[in-house]
Design a protein around this motif. Structure first.
Motif, PDB file in Angstrom:
ATOM      1  N   GLY A 317      16.953 -17.821  46.492  1.00  0.00           N
ATOM      2  CA  GLY A 317      16.103 -16.696  46.103  1.00  0.00           C
ATOM      3  C   GLY A 317      15.121 -16.334  47.204  1.00  0.00           C
ATOM      4  N   GLU A 318      14.494 -17.358  47.782  1.00  0.00           N
ATOM      5  CA  GLU A 318      13.562 -17.093  48.873  1.00  0.00           C
ATOM      6  C   GLU A 318      14.295 -16.587  50.113  1.00  0.00           C
ATOM      7  OE1 GLU A 318       9.931 -19.647  49.833  1.00  0.00           O
ATOM      8  OE2 GLU A 318      11.309 -20.201  51.460  1.00  0.00           O
ATOM      9  N   VAL A 319      15.446 -17.177  50.415  1.00  0.00           N
ATOM     10  CA  VAL A 319      16.232 -16.753  51.575  1.00  0.00           C
ATOM     11  C   VAL A 319      16.656 -15.291  51.428  1.00  0.00           C
ATOM     12  CG1 VAL A 319      18.462 -17.062  52.739  1.00  0.00           C
ATOM     13  CG2 VAL A 319      17.031 -19.046  52.233  1.00  0.00           C
ATOM     14  N   LYS A 320      17.143 -14.941  50.255  1.00  0.00           N
ATOM     15  CA  LYS A 320      17.598 -13.563  50.036  1.00  0.00           C
ATOM     16  C   LYS A 320      16.449 -12.574  50.222  1.00  0.00           C
ATOM     17  CE  LYS A 320      20.094 -10.624  46.751  1.00  0.00           C
ATOM     18  NZ  LYS A 320      20.730 -10.556  45.412  1.00  0.00           N
ATOM     19  N   ALA A 321      15.279 -12.943  49.730  1.00  0.00           N
ATOM     20  CA  ALA A 321      14.142 -12.029  49.812  1.00  0.00           C
ATOM     21  C   ALA A 321      13.569 -11.920  51.217  1.00  0.00           C
ATOM     22  CB  ALA A 321      13.050 -12.485  48.841  1.00  0.00           C
ATOM     23  N   LEU A 322      13.462 -13.034  51.928  1.00  0.00           N
ATOM     24  CA  LEU A 322      12.756 -13.047  53.207  1.00  0.00           C
ATOM     25  C   LEU A 322      13.673 -12.993  54.418  1.00  0.00           C
ATOM     26  CD1 LEU A 322       9.924 -15.652  52.485  1.00  0.00           C
ATOM     27  CD2 LEU A 322       9.880 -13.171  52.210  1.00  0.00           C
ATOM     28  N   LEU A 323      14.836 -13.647  54.324  1.00  0.00           N
ATOM     29  CA  LEU A 323      15.741 -13.727  55.464  1.00  0.00           C
ATOM     30  C   LEU A 323      16.955 -12.823  55.309  1.00  0.00           C
ATOM     31  CD1 LEU A 323      15.971 -15.316  58.152  1.00  0.00           C
ATOM     32  CD2 LEU A 323      17.268 -17.068  56.915  1.00  0.00           C
ATOM     33  N   GLY A 324      17.208 -12.400  54.077  1.00  0.00           N
ATOM     34  CA  GLY A 324      18.396 -11.604  53.786  1.00  0.00           C
ATOM     35  C   GLY A 324      18.580 -10.393  54.679  1.00  0.00           C
ATOM     36  N   ASP A 326      17.610  -9.836  57.743  1.00  0.00           N
ATOM     37  CA  ASP A 326      18.006 -10.256  59.091  1.00  0.00           C
ATOM     38  C   ASP A 326      19.441 -10.761  59.118  1.00  0.00           C
ATOM     39  OD1 ASP A 326      15.651  -9.558  60.276  1.00  0.00           O
ATOM     40  OD2 ASP A 326      14.877 -11.592  60.478  1.00  0.00           O
ATOM     41  N   ILE A 327      19.854 -11.492  58.074  1.00  0.00           N
ATOM     42  CA  ILE A 327      21.230 -11.978  58.009  1.00  0.00           C
ATOM     43  C   ILE A 327      22.199 -10.797  57.951  1.00  0.00           C
ATOM     44  CG2 ILE A 327      22.890 -13.229  56.567  1.00  0.00           C
ATOM     45  CD1 ILE A 327      20.573 -15.135  55.830  1.00  0.00           C
ATOM     46  N   GLN A 328      21.854  -9.794  57.146  1.00  0.00           N
ATOM     47  CA  GLN A 328      22.713  -8.609  57.056  1.00  0.00           C
ATOM     48  C   GLN A 328      22.758  -7.841  58.369  1.00  0.00           C
ATOM     49  OE1 GLN A 328      21.155  -6.473  53.641  1.00  0.00           O
ATOM     50  NE2 GLN A 328      22.618  -7.449  52.268  1.00  0.00           N
ATOM     51  N   ARG A 329      21.620  -7.771  59.036  1.00  0.00           N
ATOM     52  CA  ARG A 329      21.546  -6.962  60.265  1.00  0.00           C
ATOM     53  C   ARG A 329      22.137  -7.682  61.471  1.00  0.00           C
ATOM     54  NH1 ARG A 329      15.994  -4.413  62.960  1.00  0.00           N
ATOM     55  NH2 ARG A 329      17.022  -3.358  64.718  1.00  0.00           N
ATOM     56  N   TYR A 330      21.814  -8.978  61.614  1.00  0.00           N
ATOM     57  CA  TYR A 330      22.183  -9.687  62.839  1.00  0.00           C
ATOM     58  C   TYR A 330      23.318 -10.691  62.650  1.00  0.00           C
ATOM     59  CZ  TYR A 330      17.619  -7.914  64.349  1.00  0.00           C
ATOM     60  OH  TYR A 330      16.547  -7.106  64.666  1.00  0.00           O
ATOM     61  N   GLY A 331      23.622 -11.052  61.411  1.00  0.00           N
ATOM     62  CA  GLY A 331      24.674 -12.026  61.165  1.00  0.00           C
ATOM     63  C   GLY A 331      26.056 -11.415  61.292  1.00  0.00           C
ATOM     64  N   SER A 332      27.036 -12.253  61.570  1.00  0.00           N
ATOM     65  CA  SER A 332      28.420 -11.785  61.675  1.00  0.00           C
ATOM     66  C   SER A 332      28.959 -11.391  60.311  1.00  0.00           C
ATOM     67  CB  SER A 332      29.293 -12.898  62.259  1.00  0.00           C
ATOM     68  OG  SER A 332      29.369 -13.991  61.356  1.00  0.00           O
ATOM     69  N   ALA A 333      30.081 -10.707  60.312  1.00  0.00           N
ATOM     70  CA  ALA A 333      30.735 -10.355  59.050  1.00  0.00           C
ATOM     71  C   ALA A 333      31.125 -11.613  58.290  1.00  0.00           C
ATOM     72  CB  ALA A 333      31.964  -9.487  59.332  1.00  0.00           C
ATOM     73  N   GLU A 334      31.580 -12.623  59.016  1.00  0.00           N
ATOM     74  CA  GLU A 334      31.968 -13.874  58.359  1.00  0.00           C
ATOM     75  C   GLU A 334      30.777 -14.523  57.668  1.00  0.00           C
ATOM     76  OE1 GLU A 334      34.883 -17.304  59.662  1.00  0.00           O
ATOM     77  OE2 GLU A 334      32.941 -17.650  60.624  1.00  0.00           O
ATOM     78  N   LEU A 335      29.629 -14.581  58.360  1.00  0.00           N
ATOM     79  CA  LEU A 335      28.458 -15.197  57.747  1.00  0.00           C
ATOM     80  C   LEU A 335      28.023 -14.424  56.512  1.00  0.00           C
ATOM     81  CD1 LEU A 335      26.302 -17.456  58.068  1.00  0.00           C
ATOM     82  CD2 LEU A 335      24.844 -15.718  59.115  1.00  0.00           C
TER      83      LEU A 335
END
Length: 474
Positions: A317-324, A326-335
């Motif tokens: 929940g915290e990851v989705k709100a705060l890091l989500g 960045d993961i969508q923007r900078y993470g690979s499609a696989e991640l």
């Protein structure tokens, strides 16, 4: 291990003893470590940035210094690429961050260097250090020295692979849900995940503060090849640093407990089933502890399944709100596909419910603390199955279940902030190839020393995995 063994096989304790008595110089040890890195790393991709020239200069400076020798004088170590080391990129396995150069050393780097350790390289991690497998678009996959049939684990997979291949006697890693213990289990290393507040942490390169749960669950530690090296090195890791205002400046050793120390053995499989090879590893560990004089008893700790599930859903929940974003923007499609599956299997808490579950963390930590009054140590499986193949967590729902669902015992210790060690107690001869099977030993808050003592007692009775591994290495 000394004698005829090559220097890269020496333990940290053996190296430190030799550099202290003058039979070896720091530069001699460093040159041997660099040679091993250059020979072994091309097949493993564990170290993604060699610091050979810096290491030589630091070793030469140590040899020329008249200052007292630290406890890790001349011991070669590696640092994970998600922690700041001055002048080097803290990429965290993300291509967009490859030029994020650290302005200063993180506390763990400062503490290791102050103890006399020599940093020879920086080790690989998955993107955002949030997988139990180590692969990323920036540096590629890290391989396990046992063979390519088994993942090197994550997120400290580069560290686990390196230390077991003899690339440094110690390897830095960190752990928010199992990132020290997954690589220990995968590669056959020995580690202790420190408890909350034990090791100071801070990245000078960070632009914003981490979420409260990340601060509460993420810890810094080391991977080694034997428990004695943790007793040698962890006191240096816990040295205070004012940049971490919540660090607890307590000594490594606590008060001795009246014996025999009671150990609860837990075998709950949470509906996944306990693989026979894991059961064998658990039985061997329990038998070794009993033989060493511990009072071993089959007892299930309180709220185990609930603690792990709620802990992971709260973290997500915290990851989705705060890091989500960045993961969508900078993470690979696989991640991003993997995270989509994380969110399906462990639905993140949001809004008021997230705040409520953050508060409930105290409830679970209290229940475990009360249980540990009677049983200061708890022996559990780490994973309920042998470690998975490379890329398994990217294979949809079943893959994520194999990678995360079967490691439920891991999440409990991060959510409650308790220390937990991992060591191999069995080598499984599986159809796809041999691999180590690790067990977990959790313990009372602030009593990492009790866990490491127990792991040492097991090692007296069960040979370390590195001997078996090295007999197979080129």
């Amino acid at each position: 291990m000394t004698g005829e063994a090559p220097l890269w096989q020496w333990s940290a304790a053996e190296i430190a003893a030799a550099t202290h008595d003058g039979s070896l110089t720091a530069l001699e040890v460093t040159e041997a470590a660099i040679a091993r890195m250059e020979a072994a790393n091309p097949a493993l991709n564990a170290v993604v940035e060699s610091l050979a020239d810096e290491a030589r200069a630091e070793a030469a400076a140590l040899d020329a210094s008249d200052a007292p020798k630290g406890p890790l004088h001349g011991v070669p170590v590696s640092i994970k690429i998600n922690v700041d080391q001055q002048g080097h990129a803290t990429s965290n396995g993300v291509a967009a961050f490859k030029d994020m150069i650290a302005p200063a050393d993180a506390p763990v780097v400062c503490n290791l260097k102050a103890a006399g350790a020599i940093v020879i390289g920086r080790t690989n991690t998955p993107e955002f250090s949030f997988r139990a497998d180590t692969d990323n678009p920036l540096f590629g996959r890290t391989h396990n020295p046992w063979g390519r049939h088994v993942s090197a684990g994550g997120s400290s997979g580069g560290a686990g692979s390196a230390v077991m291949a003899g690339i440094g006697a110690l390897a830095h890693g960190n752990d928010i849900g199992g990132s020290l213990r997954f690589p220990a289990a995968a590669n056959g290393a020995v580690t202790v995940k420190p408890g909350l507040g034990r090791v100071p942490a801070f990245n000078p390169s960070q632009k914003v503060e981490r979420g409260l749960l990340a601060q509460s669950m993420s810890v810094q530690g080391l991977l080694a090849r034997n428990a004695a090296d943790l007793h040698l090195s962890m006191p240096a890791m816990i040295a205070p640093d004012a940049r971490d205002p919540f660090h607890a400046p307590l000594p490594w050793r606590g008060e001795p407990l009246a014996g025999p120390i009671h150990v609860a053995v837990a075998r709950d499989d949470f509906g996944f089933g306990l693989h026979p090879e894991v059961a064998t590893a658990l039985d061997k560990a329990a038998s070794a502890l009993s033989d060493a004089g511990y009072a071993v008893e089959m007892v299930e700790p309180p709220l185990a399944q609930e603690t792990g599930e709620i802990g992971y859903r709260t973290l997500l929940g915290e990851v989705k709100a705060l890091l989500g974003p960045d993961i969508q923007r900078y993470g690979s499609a696989e991640l991003n596909t993997i995270f989509d599956e994380y969110f399906r299997q462990f639905p993140p808490y949001e809004g008021t419910e997230l705040l409520t579950m953050l508060a409930q963390r105290s409830h679970y930590a209290r229940a475990w603390s009360l249980f540990l009054e009677d049983y200061p140590l708890v022996l559990t499986p780490f994973m309920l199955k042998p470690f998975f193949a490379p890329g398994r967590d990217a294979e949809g729902a079943e893959g994520v279940r194999d990678a995360l669902g079967t490691s439920h015992w891991s999440f409990i210790m991060n959510f409650t902030g308790l220390p937990a060690g991992n060591l191999p107690t069995h080598i499984a001869d599986l159809p796809q190839g041999p691999q180590p099977i690790g067990v977990q030993i959790a313990g009372r808050r602030w009593r990492e020393d009790l866990i490491v003592d127990a792991m040492q007692a097991i090692e007296v009775r069960i040979p370390s995995a590195c001997g078996t591994l090295w007999s197979k290495l080129p």
